[in-house]
Design a protein around this motif. Structure first.
Motif, mmCIF file in Angstrom:
data_model
loop_
_atom_site.group_PDB
_atom_site.id
_atom_site.type_symbol
_atom_site.label_atom_id
_atom_site.label_comp_id
_atom_site.label_asym_id
_atom_site.label_seq_id
_atom_site.Cartn_x
_atom_site.Cartn_y
_atom_site.Cartn_z
ATOM 1 N N ASP A 172 63.060 72.842 33.388
ATOM 2 C CA ASP A 172 63.529 73.009 32.007
ATOM 3 C C ASP A 172 62.366 73.088 31.028
ATOM 4 O OD1 ASP A 172 66.124 73.006 32.887
ATOM 5 O OD2 ASP A 172 66.478 70.889 32.448
ATOM 6 N N PHE A 173 61.336 72.307 31.288
ATOM 7 C CA PHE A 173 60.163 72.317 30.406
ATOM 8 C C PHE A 173 59.489 73.690 30.449
ATOM 9 C CE2 PHE A 173 55.589 71.631 29.734
ATOM 10 C CZ PHE A 173 55.611 71.050 28.477
ATOM 11 N N ASP B 116 58.193 64.406 24.351
ATOM 12 C CA ASP B 116 57.845 65.503 25.243
ATOM 13 C C ASP B 116 56.361 65.797 25.128
ATOM 14 O OD1 ASP B 116 60.877 67.460 24.766
ATOM 15 O OD2 ASP B 116 60.444 65.740 26.033
ATOM 16 N N ILE B 117 55.840 66.445 26.152
ATOM 17 C CA ILE B 117 54.448 66.869 26.110
ATOM 18 C C ILE B 117 54.272 67.805 24.920
ATOM 19 C CG2 ILE B 117 52.658 68.136 27.344
ATOM 20 C CD1 ILE B 117 54.097 67.317 29.940
ATOM 21 N N ASP B 118 53.290 67.514 24.088
ATOM 22 C CA ASP B 118 53.041 68.336 22.907
ATOM 23 C C ASP B 118 51.927 69.326 23.225
ATOM 24 O OD1 ASP B 118 52.682 69.466 20.461
ATOM 25 O OD2 ASP B 118 52.458 67.589 19.357
ATOM 26 N N LEU B 119 52.285 70.566 23.462
ATOM 27 C CA LEU B 119 51.292 71.570 23.816
ATOM 28 C C LEU B 119 50.308 71.830 22.683
ATOM 29 C CD1 LEU B 119 53.489 74.195 25.732
ATOM 30 C CD2 LEU B 119 52.157 72.290 26.656
ATOM 31 N N ASP B 120 50.725 71.559 21.450
ATOM 32 C CA ASP B 120 49.833 71.774 20.305
ATOM 33 C C ASP B 120 48.641 70.827 20.337
ATOM 34 O OD1 ASP B 120 51.417 73.799 19.304
ATOM 35 O OD2 ASP B 120 52.617 72.443 18.061
ATOM 36 N N ASP B 121 48.796 69.695 21.027
ATOM 37 C CA ASP B 121 47.721 68.709 21.104
ATOM 38 C C ASP B 121 46.837 68.901 22.333
ATOM 39 O OD1 ASP B 121 48.512 67.491 18.771
ATOM 40 O OD2 ASP B 121 49.735 65.964 19.762
ATOM 41 N N ILE C 97 46.322 72.945 29.283
ATOM 42 C CA ILE C 97 47.636 73.548 29.526
ATOM 43 C C ILE C 97 47.610 74.359 30.815
ATOM 44 C CG2 ILE C 97 49.362 75.169 28.634
ATOM 45 C CD1 ILE C 97 48.410 74.413 25.806
ATOM 46 N N LEU C 98 46.523 75.106 31.016
ATOM 47 C CA LEU C 98 46.387 75.911 32.227
ATOM 48 C C LEU C 98 46.430 75.029 33.473
ATOM 49 C CD1 LEU C 98 45.798 78.679 33.527
ATOM 50 C CD2 LEU C 98 43.363 78.188 33.226
ATOM 51 N N ARG C 99 45.671 73.936 33.452
ATOM 52 C CA ARG C 99 45.652 73.034 34.601
ATOM 53 C C ARG C 99 47.014 72.405 34.833
ATOM 54 N NH1 ARG C 99 39.958 70.054 33.111
ATOM 55 N NH2 ARG C 99 38.549 71.533 34.112
ATOM 56 N N MET C 100 47.712 72.098 33.749
ATOM 57 C CA MET C 100 49.019 71.472 33.893
ATOM 58 C C MET C 100 49.991 72.404 34.614
ATOM 59 S SD MET C 100 51.602 70.017 30.943
ATOM 60 C CE MET C 100 51.918 71.640 30.244
ATOM 61 N N PHE C 101 50.102 73.651 34.155
ATOM 62 C CA PHE C 101 51.050 74.567 34.786
ATOM 63 C C PHE C 101 50.590 74.984 36.186
ATOM 64 C CE2 PHE C 101 52.382 75.359 30.289
ATOM 65 C CZ PHE C 101 53.685 74.909 30.439
#
Length: 321
Positions: free
Chosen positions: A180-181, A152-157, A163-167
């Protein structure tokens, strides 16, 4: 002085010929070192820059490509289309797909040549397909091309901005496969701007069950489908247009920055509405912005409104990037 100029020009011509030879001979590492020395003394022509990009691609030096392209774009030197295309291709190679989509969408909003638009669209399509393939393999429990289970995508990395751009991209794409993610991580994230785009994503896909978020400290339950869009909140719908209308005549040089300021405040406060009337907020923002410019003006807002705006700006400017 004339002798020095002639000597410099001759030296640059020789250095350029040496670079071309190194490139043709496949001496890419030496080419890279000499190229960076060369550009400190003069501006390379487009053919030499294209060789640089090809050499770095052959070496897999994608960080170097991105850094160089961004520098040229920021300075406005060289060929804009070449730098942008090579940067996006390098970001794709680094699997920074959400950044590719974010950049591409901004470029596609501009008036650009049709050929350039087609190239950008192709690069964006490749990034989107990679995201879709990754999500499909994850949801299906499939192994990746190397035969290993994709994690899974590791947000800690990831950085705050990544993260902002991803969401933000999730919200734009409205792809239900991310549901679900997003639900899994919503309660764990407290960053106000990131939570906003997570909620907007769930709204966009029509999620109609209660979810809990902690962006204002205490837990808050909302039903995403019932939330307003970002464009419908008071700051965006009723306040920003009136403020910009005044600034266009009083301080047109600050209109862009003022728009960004109010949009950022709306993002950080969403889905809460300020405890003030729209007319009061218009006065407050005009006073706040014109005070920053040290411009005389007749606007004066309630002290609580001024303090609220100042607090919002502090939250935005001290947010992680």
């Amino acid at each position: 002085m004339a002798d020095k100029i002639t000597t410099h020009q001759r030296f640059m011509k020789k250095a350029e010929k040496d670079l071309v030879r190194m490139f043709k001979d496949g001496e890419f590492k030496t080419f890279r070192e000499k190229y960076h020395h060369f550009i400190k003394m003069g501006t390379p022509d487009i053919s030499l820059e294209e060789m640089f990009y090809e050499a770095m691609d052959a070496l897999g030096e994608y960080d170097d490509i991105v850094d160089y392209a961004l520098k040229q774009l920021n300075e406005g030197t060289g060929d804009y289309e070449t730098h942008m295309i090579e940067m996006l291709k390098a970001l794709n190679a680094q699997e920074r797909y959400y950044e590719v989509i974010n950049f591409s969408d901004h470029i596609m909003e501009e008036k650009i040549p049709q050929g350039f638009r087609i190239e950008i669209a192709a690069i964006r399509h490749k990034a989107k397909k990679a995201i879709d393939d990754r999500q499909y393999r994850r949801s299906a429990g499939m192994a990746d091309e190397k035969g290993t289970q994709e994690e899974d995508i590791d947000l800690d990395d990831m950085s705050h901005q990544e993260i902002l751009r991803m969401f933000s991209t999730f919200a734009d794409e409205k792809d239900i496969r991310y549901k679900d993610f997003v639900l899994e991580h919503l309660e764990d994230i407290h960053a106000r701007d990131i939570v906003t785009f997570m909620l907007l994503y769930l709204k966009e896909i029509g999620y109609n069950e209660a979810v809990r978020h902690h962006k204002f400290g205490a837990p808050v339950d909302v039903v995403p489908v019932n939330l307003p869009s970002l464009e419908e909140v008071t700051l965006m719908k009723d306040v920003e247009p009136d403020v910009i209308e005044v600034l266009e005549s009083r301080a047109p040089q600050i209109v862009g920055e003022a728009t960004l300021l109010m949009t950022s405040h709306a993002i950080f406060n969403y889905p809460k509405e300020p405890d003030f009337e729209a007319e009061e907020l218009v006065q407050g923002y005009l006073q706040y912005i014109l005070d920053l410019l040290n411009v005389d003006h007749p606007y004066e807002a309630d002290r609580r409104i001024y303090e609220w705006i100042d607090e919002m700006e502090h939250l935005v400017t001290t947010s992680e990037t």
